[in-house]
Design an enzyme around this catalytic site. Structure first.
Site, PDB file in Angstrom:
ATOM      1  CG  ASP A 118      87.778  76.160   0.710  1.00 10.36           C
ATOM      2  OD1 ASP A 118      87.538  75.002   1.117  1.00 10.36           O
ATOM      3  OD2 ASP A 118      88.753  76.831   1.089  1.00 10.36           O
ATOM      4  CB  VAL A 140      87.967  67.955  -0.101  1.00  9.11           C
ATOM      5  CG1 VAL A 140      87.576  66.539   0.225  1.00  9.11           C
ATOM      6  CG2 VAL A 140      87.079  68.941   0.639  1.00  9.11           C
ATOM      7  CG  ASP A 141      91.554  63.964   4.181  1.00  5.85           C
ATOM      8  OD1 ASP A 141      91.284  64.534   5.257  1.00  5.85           O
ATOM      9  OD2 ASP A 141      91.979  62.801   4.113  1.00  5.85           O
ATOM     10  CB  THR A 147      84.270  63.436  -8.024  1.00 10.59           C
ATOM     11  OG1 THR A 147      84.438  64.615  -7.212  1.00 10.59           O
ATOM     12  CG2 THR A 147      82.881  62.877  -7.830  1.00 10.59           C
ATOM     13  N   GLY A 148      87.607  63.019  -6.908  1.00  9.64           N
ATOM     14  CA  GLY A 148      88.954  63.538  -7.123  1.00  9.64           C
ATOM     15  C   GLY A 148      89.911  62.382  -7.354  1.00  9.64           C
ATOM     16  CB  VAL A 149      92.721  61.171  -5.258  1.00 13.50           C
ATOM     17  CG1 VAL A 149      93.702  60.020  -5.245  1.00 13.50           C
ATOM     18  CG2 VAL A 149      93.470  62.485  -5.188  1.00 13.50           C
TER      19      VAL A 149
HETATM   20  P1  ADP Z   1      88.395  61.560  -3.136  1.00 14.80           P
HETATM   21  O1  ADP Z   1      89.661  60.929  -2.625  1.00 14.80           O
HETATM   22  O2  ADP Z   1      87.167  61.099  -2.376  1.00 14.80           O
HETATM   23  O3  ADP Z   1      88.248  61.458  -4.610  1.00 14.80           O
HETATM   24  P2  ADP Z   1      89.288  64.355  -3.326  1.00 14.80           P
HETATM   25  O4  ADP Z   1      89.568  65.278  -2.195  1.00 14.80           O
HETATM   26  O5  ADP Z   1      90.435  63.955  -4.180  1.00 14.80           O
HETATM   27  O6  ADP Z   1      88.526  63.098  -2.693  1.00 14.80           O
HETATM   28  O7  ADP Z   1      88.172  65.009  -4.250  1.00 14.80           O
HETATM   29  C1  ADP Z   1      86.807  65.055  -3.939  1.00 14.80           C
HETATM   30  C2  ADP Z   1      86.205  66.311  -4.528  1.00 14.80           C
HETATM   31  O8  ADP Z   1      86.483  67.418  -3.676  1.00 14.80           O
HETATM   32  C3  ADP Z   1      86.736  66.706  -5.910  1.00 14.80           C
HETATM   33  O9  ADP Z   1      85.628  66.975  -6.758  1.00 14.80           O
HETATM   34  C4  ADP Z   1      87.547  67.967  -5.650  1.00 14.80           C
HETATM   35  O10 ADP Z   1      87.471  68.865  -6.751  1.00 14.80           O
HETATM   36  C5  ADP Z   1      86.806  68.544  -4.469  1.00 14.80           C
HETATM   37  N1  ADP Z   1      87.544  69.480  -3.605  1.00 14.80           N
HETATM   38  C6  ADP Z   1      88.884  69.608  -3.424  1.00 14.80           C
HETATM   39  N2  ADP Z   1      89.141  70.582  -2.524  1.00 14.80           N
HETATM   40  C7  ADP Z   1      87.939  71.064  -2.120  1.00 14.80           C
HETATM   41  C8  ADP Z   1      87.519  72.087  -1.203  1.00 14.80           C
HETATM   42  N3  ADP Z   1      88.408  72.806  -0.501  1.00 14.80           N
HETATM   43  N4  ADP Z   1      86.181  72.302  -1.055  1.00 14.80           N
HETATM   44  C9  ADP Z   1      85.279  71.583  -1.730  1.00 14.80           C
HETATM   45  N5  ADP Z   1      85.593  70.608  -2.600  1.00 14.80           N
HETATM   46  C10 ADP Z   1      86.914  70.360  -2.799  1.00 14.80           C
END
Ligand code: ADP
Length: 180
Positions: free
Chosen positions: A11, A34-35, A123-125
């Site tokens: 995290d 992550v936001d 790489t998430g949403v």
């Molecule tokens: P985006 O909208 O740029 O795709 P996301 O937050 O949906 O951003 O995902 C970006 C990456 O962050 C993903 O690979 C997700 O698994 C990862 N992620 C989510 N929560 C955390 C965290 N607390 N710490 C580190 N990485 C995270």
């Protein structure tokens, strides 16, 4: 000598680095992934700081980066960058992702920060394919570090082991080892 790029699984909000990077959306007003985790851990002062930035300069365009305080986080500051939304690959997504990394590194350096941690932006949403995003991250960061004195160390934070293995493989392949 420690390698300049390190892969960390876990995290990003827990890391005691100078600055952590948030994969923000253009509104800068928080979101999921992550936001959301960063805003929860930082507390309301972070949202207030983001609102001030928004009032001053409007939304943050994809590839750009802004810096704020870090509230209750162990980090000293947060850099908010907006990655590209994946739209199939022919909408400048790779270039925008490179810019997001480069502009974040430059902003950390401009503030004299030595250590910075990145999540896997987009790489998430936002749906950027993970292997391609990891390759861009490692290449862009290494390229930047060979040309500039700051930041001195970059942590690539992967939320799961699978992504961490992907990053580690790329790092090994390109021989990032400052012992040499
Ligand atoms: P985006 O909208 O740029 O795709 P996301 O937050 O949906 O951003 O995902 C970006 C990456 O962050 C993903 O690979 C997700 O698994 C990862 N992620 C989510 N929560 C955390 C965290 N607390 N710490 C580190 N990485 C995270």
């Amino acid at each position: 000598m420690k390698p300049q790029i390190e892969i960390v699984t876990g995290d990003i909000t827990t890391l005691p680095v100078d600055v952590i990077v948030n994969a923000a959306n253009p509104s800068l007003l928080g979101g999921g992934g992550v936001d959301g985790a960063i805003h929860r851990a930082a507390g309301p002062a972070l949202l207030e700081a983001c609102k001030v930035v928004r009032q001053q300069q409007g939304e943050c365009a994809p590839g750009h980066a802004v810096i704020t305080l870090a509230g209750n986080l162990p980090a000293k500051a947060v850099i908010h960058t907006v990655g590209p939304v994946w739209q199939g690959g022919d909408h400048q997504e790779a270039r925008i992702l490179e810019e997001a990394y480069r502009n974040s590194l430059a902003l950390a350096a401009a503030n004299n920060y030595r250590t910075i941690a990145f999540p896997a932006i987009s790489t998430g949403v936002y749906g950027f394919p993970r292997a391609a995003a990891a390759e861009i991250a490692i290449r862009t960061i290494s390229d930047y570090l060979t040309r500039r004195p700051l930041p001195e160390r970059v942590y690539c934070v992967c939320y799961d082991e699978e992504n961490a293995r992907l990053y580690q493989r790329l790092l090994t392949q390109q021989g990032n080892d400052t012992d040499a």
